[in-house]
Design an enzyme around this catalytic site. Structure first.
Site, PDB file in Angstrom:
ATOM      1  CB  ALA A  64      40.299  42.199  30.192  1.00 26.93           C
ATOM      2  N   GLY A 109      38.719  37.675  28.460  1.00 26.17           N
ATOM      3  CA  GLY A 109      39.672  37.405  29.511  1.00 26.17           C
ATOM      4  C   GLY A 109      38.988  36.159  30.464  1.00 26.17           C
ATOM      5  CD  GLU A 112      42.392  35.665  26.614  1.00 27.10           C
ATOM      6  OE1 GLU A 112      41.901  36.719  27.204  1.00 27.10           O
ATOM      7  OE2 GLU A 112      43.037  35.648  26.075  1.00 27.10           O
ATOM      8  CD  GLU A 132      39.232  38.822  23.527  1.00 30.10           C
ATOM      9  OE1 GLU A 132      38.802  38.078  22.676  1.00 30.10           O
ATOM     10  OE2 GLU A 132      39.826  38.147  24.731  1.00 30.10           O
TER      11      GLU A 132
HETATM   12  N1  COA Z   1      34.720  45.324  31.041  1.00 29.87           N
HETATM   13  C1  COA Z   1      34.191  46.376  31.983  1.00 29.87           C
HETATM   14  N2  COA Z   1      33.018  46.512  32.575  1.00 29.87           N
HETATM   15  C2  COA Z   1      32.055  45.316  32.003  1.00 29.87           C
HETATM   16  C3  COA Z   1      32.487  44.503  31.127  1.00 29.87           C
HETATM   17  C4  COA Z   1      33.984  44.378  30.816  1.00 29.87           C
HETATM   18  N3  COA Z   1      34.455  43.215  30.039  1.00 29.87           N
HETATM   19  N4  COA Z   1      31.639  43.687  30.731  1.00 29.87           N
HETATM   20  C5  COA Z   1      30.520  44.314  31.399  1.00 29.87           C
HETATM   21  N5  COA Z   1      30.640  45.231  32.040  1.00 29.87           N
HETATM   22  C6  COA Z   1      30.055  46.147  33.118  1.00 29.87           C
HETATM   23  C7  COA Z   1      29.277  47.105  32.091  1.00 29.87           C
HETATM   24  O1  COA Z   1      29.876  48.269  31.788  1.00 29.87           O
HETATM   25  C8  COA Z   1      28.172  47.411  32.947  1.00 29.87           C
HETATM   26  O2  COA Z   1      28.562  48.243  34.141  1.00 29.87           O
HETATM   27  P1  COA Z   1      27.576  49.507  34.752  1.00 29.87           P
HETATM   28  O3  COA Z   1      26.425  49.277  35.151  1.00 29.87           O
HETATM   29  O4  COA Z   1      28.468  50.424  35.422  1.00 29.87           O
HETATM   30  O5  COA Z   1      27.291  50.421  33.122  1.00 29.87           O
HETATM   31  C9  COA Z   1      27.916  45.971  33.790  1.00 29.87           C
HETATM   32  O6  COA Z   1      28.952  45.106  33.820  1.00 29.87           O
HETATM   33  C10 COA Z   1      26.723  45.327  33.600  1.00 29.87           C
HETATM   34  O7  COA Z   1      26.991  44.897  31.950  1.00 29.87           O
HETATM   35  P2  COA Z   1      25.634  45.276  31.039  1.00 29.87           P
HETATM   36  O8  COA Z   1      26.680  45.282  29.493  1.00 29.87           O
HETATM   37  O9  COA Z   1      24.844  46.227  31.342  1.00 29.87           O
HETATM   38  O10 COA Z   1      25.034  43.847  31.152  1.00 29.87           O
HETATM   39  P3  COA Z   1      24.065  43.209  29.674  1.00 29.87           P
HETATM   40  O11 COA Z   1      23.349  41.956  30.548  1.00 29.87           O
HETATM   41  O12 COA Z   1      23.415  43.997  28.944  1.00 29.87           O
HETATM   42  O13 COA Z   1      25.476  42.612  28.705  1.00 29.87           O
HETATM   43  C11 COA Z   1      27.438  41.599  27.933  1.00 29.87           C
HETATM   44  C12 COA Z   1      26.276  41.634  29.228  1.00 29.87           C
HETATM   45  C13 COA Z   1      28.352  40.416  28.657  1.00 29.87           C
HETATM   46  C14 COA Z   1      26.791  41.024  26.738  1.00 29.87           C
HETATM   47  C15 COA Z   1      27.849  42.758  28.002  1.00 29.87           C
HETATM   48  O14 COA Z   1      28.462  43.451  29.399  1.00 29.87           O
HETATM   49  C16 COA Z   1      29.287  42.786  27.244  1.00 29.87           C
HETATM   50  O15 COA Z   1      29.112  42.675  26.089  1.00 29.87           O
HETATM   51  N6  COA Z   1      30.450  42.822  27.916  1.00 29.87           N
HETATM   52  C17 COA Z   1      31.513  42.911  27.389  1.00 29.87           C
HETATM   53  C18 COA Z   1      32.310  41.517  26.687  1.00 29.87           C
HETATM   54  C19 COA Z   1      33.598  41.519  26.349  1.00 29.87           C
HETATM   55  O16 COA Z   1      33.671  42.446  25.035  1.00 29.87           O
HETATM   56  N7  COA Z   1      34.330  41.004  26.705  1.00 29.87           N
HETATM   57  C20 COA Z   1      35.952  40.926  26.143  1.00 29.87           C
HETATM   58  C21 COA Z   1      36.656  42.051  26.799  1.00 29.87           C
HETATM   59  S1  COA Z   1      38.260  42.027  26.169  1.00 29.87           S
END
Ligand code: COA
Length: 258
Positions: A64, A109, A112, A132
Site C-alpha cells: 500500500a 498490500g 495481499e 507492515e
Molecule cells: N509506498 C509508496 N512508495 C513506495 C513504496 C510503497 N509501499 N514502495 C516503494 N515506493 C517508492 C519509493 O519511495 C521510491 O520512490 P522515490 O523514487 O520517489 O523515492 C520508489 O518507489 C522506488 O523505491 P526504492 O525504495 O527506491 O527501491 P529499492 O529497490 O531501493 O527498494 C523495496 C525496494 C521494496 C525494498 C523498498 O521500496 C521498500 O521497502 N518498500 C516498502 C515496502 C513495504 O513496507 N510495503 C508494505 C507497505 S504497508
C-alpha cells in the site's frame, strides 16, 4: 496516465498495475481502477481468465502507498482497508479465475492482492512478504486471514510478526506460490496457463472456483453438499452435454459458457 493497463487476448485479460516509478504501490486510484476493471469483466461472460501483474521489472506491488498512508486518520485508514477488502471480494467472487503473475516485490498490500487471486505464479526474482510491522502497522487488506488460510496459521504468524520477506523459492516451499518461473518467461507461462483454463468449460471452472472459496469457510459435510449441488447444476448446461458428447465422438469440445 492510467494506473492500470488492460490487455485482452480472446478470453484472457491481463491487468497490469502501473505505477512503476513507485514500484506499483497501491494508492486509492489504483485500488479503484483495479476494482472497477474486475467488476466490469465480471459482467462479461466471455472473459474466462484474468491475470494480474505489475509494470516494470522490479515489482508486482511493493505494498500500500506509504506516503498516502502516513497522513491517514483512523477513519481514513478504515476506508482504505475497506476499499482493499472490496477489491479482494471482487477478485474472489468473479466467475473467472484470477492468476497473480508476481514479477518482483509483492509486499504488504501487494502480497495481499496476490492472495486474493486464485493462485500465484512467481518470477525467480520475486520477493513476497507482509512487512507492515516494520512501519508500526499490520496487514489491512486481508493478509492475516488469507495468508493463514493459504500457508497455515503458524507460518502466517511468523511472516506477519517478523516482517520477513521470502524469496520465490521459499514462497514455493510453503505453498504461497504454485510455481517459480524464470523472470522473462513468467508472463508467457501464465498466459499459457490462462489459455488452458479458458479452453475448458467456463461454467465448470467458475463452479470449481466458487466451491473451493465457499467450501473453505463451512464444515466439511456442508462443503461437500455445496459441491454435490454445484456438480448437479452443471448437468443442466449445454457445456456438459457438449463436453461428454465430444468425448464419446472423439473430438475436441466446443464450450460456449451456457
Ligand atoms: N509506498 C509508496 N512508495 C513506495 C513504496 C510503497 N509501499 N514502495 C516503494 N515506493 C517508492 C519509493 O519511495 C521510491 O520512490 P522515490 O523514487 O520517489 O523515492 C520508489 O518507489 C522506488 O523505491 P526504492 O525504495 O527506491 O527501491 P529499492 O529497490 O531501493 O527498494 C523495496 C525496494 C521494496 C525494498 C523498498 O521500496 C521498500 O521497502 N518498500 C516498502 C515496502 C513495504 O513496507 N510495503 C508494505 C507497505 S504497508
Amino acid at each position: 496516465m492510467s494506473t492500470l493497463l488492460t490487455d485482452r487476448d480472446e478470453h484472457v485479460v491481463t491487468l497490469t498495475l502501473n505505477r512503476p516509478d513507485k514500484l506499483n504501490a497501491l494508492n486509492d486510484e489504483l485500488l479503484t481502477e483495479l476494482g472497477r476493471a474486475t467488476l466490469e469483466f465480471a459482467h462479461d461472460p466471455t472473459v474466462r481468465c484474468v491475470i494480474v501483474t505489475g509494470a516494470g521489472d522490479k515489482a508486482f506491488a511493493a505494498g500500500a502507498d506509504i506516503a498516502a498512508m502516513s497522513e491517514m486518520t483512523p477513519v481514513q485508514a478504515k476506508q482504505f482497508a475497506d476499499a482493499g477488502h472490496r477489491l479482494g471480494l471482487a477478485l474472489e467472487l468473479a466467475h473467472f479465475p484470477v492468476i497473480a503473475a508476481v514479477n518482483g516485490f509483492a509486499l504488504g498490500g501487494g502480497c495481499e492482492i496476490a492472495l486474493c487471486c486464485d493462485f500465484i505464479y512467481a518470477s525467480d526474482r520475486a520477493k513476497l512478504g507482509q512487512p507492515e510491522v516494520n512501519l508500526g502497522v499490520m496487514p489491512g487488506f486481508g493478509g492475516t486471514q488469507r495468508l493463514a488460510r493459504r500457508v497455515g496459521a503458524a507460518r502466517a504468524r511468523e511472516l506477519c510478526m517478523t516482517g520477513d520477506v521470502l524469496t520465490a523459492d521459499e514462497a514455493l516451499r510453503i505453498g504461497l506460490v504454485n510455481a517459480v518461473v524464470p523472470h522473462a518467461e513468467l508472463l508467457p507461462k501464465v498466459r499459457e496457463v490462462g489459455k488452458k483454463i479458458a479452453s475448458k468449460g467456463p461454467l465448470a471452472v467458475a463452479a470449481v472456483k466458487r466451491a473451493i472459496l465457499r467450501g473453505a469457510d463451512v464444515p466439511l459435510p456442508t462443503a461437500n453438499e455445496l459441491e454435490a449441488t454445484a456438480f448437479a447444476a452443471l448437468f443442466g448446461t449445454h457445456d456438459q452435454r457438449e463436453g461428454m458428447k465430444a468425448f464419446l465422438e472423439k473430438r475436441p469440445a466446443k464450450f460456449e459458457g451456457r
